[in-house]
Scaffold this motif. Structure first.
Motif, short mmCIF file in Angstrom:
data_model
loop_
_atom_site.label_atom_id
_atom_site.label_comp_id
_atom_site.label_asym_id
_atom_site.label_seq_id
_atom_site.Cartn_x
_atom_site.Cartn_y
_atom_site.Cartn_z
N PHE A 59 62.54 47.71 40.64
CA PHE A 59 62.69 46.85 41.81
C PHE A 59 62.76 45.37 41.43
CE2 PHE A 59 60.49 50.49 44.17
CZ PHE A 59 61.70 51.07 44.50
N TYR A 60 62.07 44.98 40.37
CA TYR A 60 62.16 43.59 39.92
C TYR A 60 63.59 43.29 39.48
CZ TYR A 60 61.02 39.14 37.77
OH TYR A 60 60.98 37.80 37.46
N LEU A 61 64.17 44.18 38.70
CA LEU A 61 65.53 43.98 38.21
C LEU A 61 66.53 43.98 39.36
CD1 LEU A 61 67.08 43.50 35.61
CD2 LEU A 61 67.34 45.97 35.39
N LEU A 62 66.37 44.90 40.30
CA LEU A 62 67.27 44.94 41.46
C LEU A 62 67.11 43.68 42.30
CD1 LEU A 62 69.36 46.27 43.22
CD2 LEU A 62 67.54 47.67 44.24
N ALA A 63 65.89 43.23 42.49
CA ALA A 63 65.66 41.98 43.24
C ALA A 63 66.33 40.80 42.54
CB ALA A 63 64.17 41.74 43.40
N MET A 64 66.24 40.78 41.21
CA MET A 64 66.86 39.69 40.45
C MET A 64 68.38 39.72 40.63
SD MET A 64 66.36 37.07 38.47
CE MET A 64 64.82 37.23 37.57
N VAL A 65 68.97 40.89 40.53
CA VAL A 65 70.42 41.02 40.72
C VAL A 65 70.81 40.59 42.13
CG1 VAL A 65 72.32 42.69 40.88
CG2 VAL A 65 70.77 42.75 38.93
N ASP A 66 70.06 41.03 43.12
CA ASP A 66 70.37 40.67 44.51
C ASP A 66 70.21 39.18 44.74
OD1 ASP A 66 70.89 43.34 44.99
OD2 ASP A 66 69.16 43.66 46.31
#
Length: 135
Positions: A59-66
């Protein structure tokens, strides 16, 4: 070179989440926003972490991408729409915020950090506000 050999190398052990976050932020700084997005999507690390049940990292990585997509006017990757509906059960705060709360004996720092957090991270119950502040 390391990226090419990664599938053939022994899988790395899970690192502390604070170290993981720092590594991600350094990678953003090293590559730049758009190249970081491209690399992350091409390698599909988000799904890899999810399959391992490493949900904070996922979720951290997805949040960063978003977040980087929003700030650079890049459309969101639709492949992760289902994951965007999930979040961590408990809110994850930076270690520094938890230290301040422990020393002060109250949760005021948590509230301030939550209020200042980037929305894409808060969607997943991750308090993050300083992705650019890396040395």
């Amino acid at each position: 070179m390391e990226n090419l050999l990664e599938p053939y190398m022994q899988k790395k052990e899970r690192v502390d989440f604070e170290i993981y976050k720092s590594n991600v932020c350094h990678r953003v700084k090293e590559l730049g926003d758009v190249d970081f997005i491209i690399e992350t999507l091409e390698q599909d690390k988000v799904h890899a972490y999810y399959q391992r049940k490493w949900y904070p990292e996922c979720f951290y990585l997805l949040a960063m991408v978003d977040y980087l997509s929003r700030t650079n006017d890049v459309p969101l990757c639709k492949e992760y729409d289902e994951l965007r509906g999930y979040k961590l059960e408990e809110t994850v705060y930076p270690a520094g915020v938890l230290s301040i709360c422990a020393v002060s004996g109250n949760d005021d720092a948590k509230k301030r950090a939550k209020d200042a957090s980037i929305p894409e991270f808060m969607r997943f119950n991750i308090v993050e506000s300083e992705i650019r502040d890396v040395v």
